[in-house]
Scaffold this motif. Sequence first.
Motif, PDB file in Angstrom:
ATOM      1  N   VAL A 133       1.029  -1.416  -0.160  1.00 32.85           N
ATOM      2  CA  VAL A 133       0.290  -0.174   0.069  1.00 32.85           C
ATOM      3  C   VAL A 133       0.515   1.123   0.174  1.00 32.85           C
ATOM      4  CG1 VAL A 133      -1.396   1.439   1.741  1.00 32.85           C
ATOM      5  CG2 VAL A 133      -1.843  -0.991   1.164  1.00 32.85           C
ATOM      6  N   HIS A 134       1.654   0.857   1.402  1.00 41.46           N
ATOM      7  CA  HIS A 134       2.999   2.155   1.114  1.00 41.46           C
ATOM      8  C   HIS A 134       3.246   2.579  -0.356  1.00 41.46           C
ATOM      9  CE1 HIS A 134       2.964   3.978   5.132  1.00 41.46           C
ATOM     10  NE2 HIS A 134       3.186   2.563   5.120  1.00 41.46           N
ATOM     11  N   LYS A 135       3.925   1.075  -1.338  1.00 41.33           N
ATOM     12  CA  LYS A 135       4.628   1.434  -2.500  1.00 41.33           C
ATOM     13  C   LYS A 135       3.411   2.174  -3.432  1.00 41.33           C
ATOM     14  CE  LYS A 135       8.129  -1.935  -1.891  1.00 41.33           C
ATOM     15  NZ  LYS A 135       8.703  -3.391  -2.961  1.00 41.33           N
ATOM     16  N   ALA A 136       2.728   1.738  -3.900  1.00 39.15           N
ATOM     17  CA  ALA A 136       1.438   2.321  -4.416  1.00 39.15           C
ATOM     18  C   ALA A 136       0.556   3.761  -4.281  1.00 39.15           C
ATOM     19  CB  ALA A 136      -0.008   1.230  -3.971  1.00 39.15           C
ATOM     20  N   ILE A 137       0.751   4.558  -2.772  1.00 35.32           N
ATOM     21  CA  ILE A 137       1.058   5.945  -2.299  1.00 35.32           C
ATOM     22  C   ILE A 137       1.661   5.812  -3.128  1.00 35.32           C
ATOM     23  CG2 ILE A 137       0.552   7.265  -0.139  1.00 35.32           C
ATOM     24  CD1 ILE A 137      -1.137   4.832   1.192  1.00 35.32           C
ATOM     25  N   HIS A 138       2.932   6.271  -3.139  1.00 34.74           N
ATOM     26  CA  HIS A 138       3.832   6.416  -3.272  1.00 34.74           C
ATOM     27  C   HIS A 138       4.278   6.397  -4.838  1.00 34.74           C
ATOM     28  CE1 HIS A 138       8.364   8.080  -3.550  1.00 34.74           C
ATOM     29  NE2 HIS A 138       8.483   7.377  -3.841  1.00 34.74           N
ATOM     30  N   SER A 139       4.354   5.685  -5.458  1.00 36.17           N
ATOM     31  CA  SER A 139       3.750   5.805  -7.183  1.00 36.17           C
ATOM     32  C   SER A 139       2.980   6.803  -7.580  1.00 36.17           C
ATOM     33  CB  SER A 139       4.129   4.354  -7.923  1.00 36.17           C
ATOM     34  OG  SER A 139       2.835   3.949  -6.876  1.00 36.17           O
ATOM     35  N   ALA A 140       1.913   6.677  -7.483  1.00 32.43           N
ATOM     36  CA  ALA A 140       0.656   7.179  -7.429  1.00 32.43           C
ATOM     37  C   ALA A 140       0.904   8.705  -7.091  1.00 32.43           C
ATOM     38  CB  ALA A 140      -0.772   7.104  -6.281  1.00 32.43           C
ATOM     39  N   LEU A 141       1.425   9.252  -5.418  1.00 35.56           N
ATOM     40  CA  LEU A 141       1.484  10.388  -5.865  1.00 35.56           C
ATOM     41  C   LEU A 141       2.644  11.583  -6.718  1.00 35.56           C
ATOM     42  CD1 LEU A 141       1.662  10.677  -1.941  1.00 35.56           C
ATOM     43  CD2 LEU A 141      -0.208  11.933  -3.240  1.00 35.56           C
ATOM     44  N   GLU A 142       3.447   9.944  -6.755  1.00 32.56           N
ATOM     45  CA  GLU A 142       4.768  10.500  -7.786  1.00 32.56           C
ATOM     46  C   GLU A 142       4.282  10.821  -9.112  1.00 32.56           C
ATOM     47  OE1 GLU A 142       8.117   7.960  -8.646  1.00 32.56           O
ATOM     48  OE2 GLU A 142       8.331   8.306  -7.461  1.00 32.56           O
ATOM     49  N   LYS A 143       3.534  10.855  -9.707  1.00 33.26           N
ATOM     50  CA  LYS A 143       2.065  10.279 -10.714  1.00 33.26           C
ATOM     51  C   LYS A 143       2.432  11.755 -10.197  1.00 33.26           C
ATOM     52  CE  LYS A 143      -0.611   7.901 -14.168  1.00 33.26           C
ATOM     53  NZ  LYS A 143      -1.261   9.097 -14.664  1.00 33.26           N
ATOM     54  N   GLU A 144       1.098  11.659  -9.884  1.00 33.04           N
ATOM     55  CA  GLU A 144       0.179  12.970  -9.808  1.00 33.04           C
ATOM     56  C   GLU A 144       0.951  14.348  -9.978  1.00 33.04           C
ATOM     57  OE1 GLU A 144      -2.524  15.151  -6.642  1.00 33.04           O
ATOM     58  OE2 GLU A 144      -2.288  12.799  -6.493  1.00 33.04           O
ATOM     59  N   ASN A 145       2.268  14.229  -9.038  1.00 36.08           N
ATOM     60  CA  ASN A 145       3.362  15.638  -9.024  1.00 36.08           C
ATOM     61  C   ASN A 145       4.062  15.678 -10.759  1.00 36.08           C
ATOM     62  OD1 ASN A 145       3.380  15.859  -6.682  1.00 36.08           O
ATOM     63  ND2 ASN A 145       4.230  14.850  -5.238  1.00 36.08           N
ATOM     64  N   LEU A 146       4.088  14.559 -11.089  1.00 37.78           N
ATOM     65  CA  LEU A 146       4.292  15.216 -12.033  1.00 37.78           C
ATOM     66  C   LEU A 146       3.755  15.621 -13.377  1.00 37.78           C
ATOM     67  CD1 LEU A 146       6.836  11.770 -12.427  1.00 37.78           C
ATOM     68  CD2 LEU A 146       7.865  14.194 -12.927  1.00 37.78           C
TER      69      LEU A 146
END
Length: 181
Positions: free
Chosen positions: A71-84
């Motif tokens: 879940v942490h990895k999914a959240i991190h990747s989602a936030l990273e994608k959102e920021n990009l």
Amino acid sequence: MGASQSRPELVDEKVFRVEQPIQFSPDVVDQLSDHTASPTPTPERQSTLDEHIRSRIQNEVKQLRKEEEEVHKAIHSALEKENLDREKAMAGDASESGETGAGTIKSSAALFGDLEEIRAKIERFQARKELSNYPEIKSSQEALLSCYKAHPTTALECWREVSKFKASVAQLEQESFKTLH
């Protein structure tokens, strides 16, 4: 009418008669009486149960930690994608509106490059800042310090050393300014 269907039919009971009496060994009788007397399991059985429960709990904890990490990895990747995506959208808006220069929004990679360039300039400045490379400043500084030590109550006596030190520092600043630009 329907009463006959709802009544249970009488079943013929069959009874078997044993001609010999059933006998149990004294060990079985003792064991059964011990179990009925104490509702707790034997220590061996209890330790086996405890170990089984511990292993199941540990397996559940491992599974929960694994799921939490996913879940942490999914959240991190989602936030990273959102920021990009947000950076791209902001950069697209800035370039479409025709903004240039200091008003534009840069991507993280561009900002990181700028940061590295500034860091390199600071390191070059720090290297130039060392007085060992500039003997004239070092000597005027030492002369000024010795004058201050020699005249602790009358610091105005050191005006010549102060002006020499200021002049050598101003000269170094001019040289540094020329090399930076």
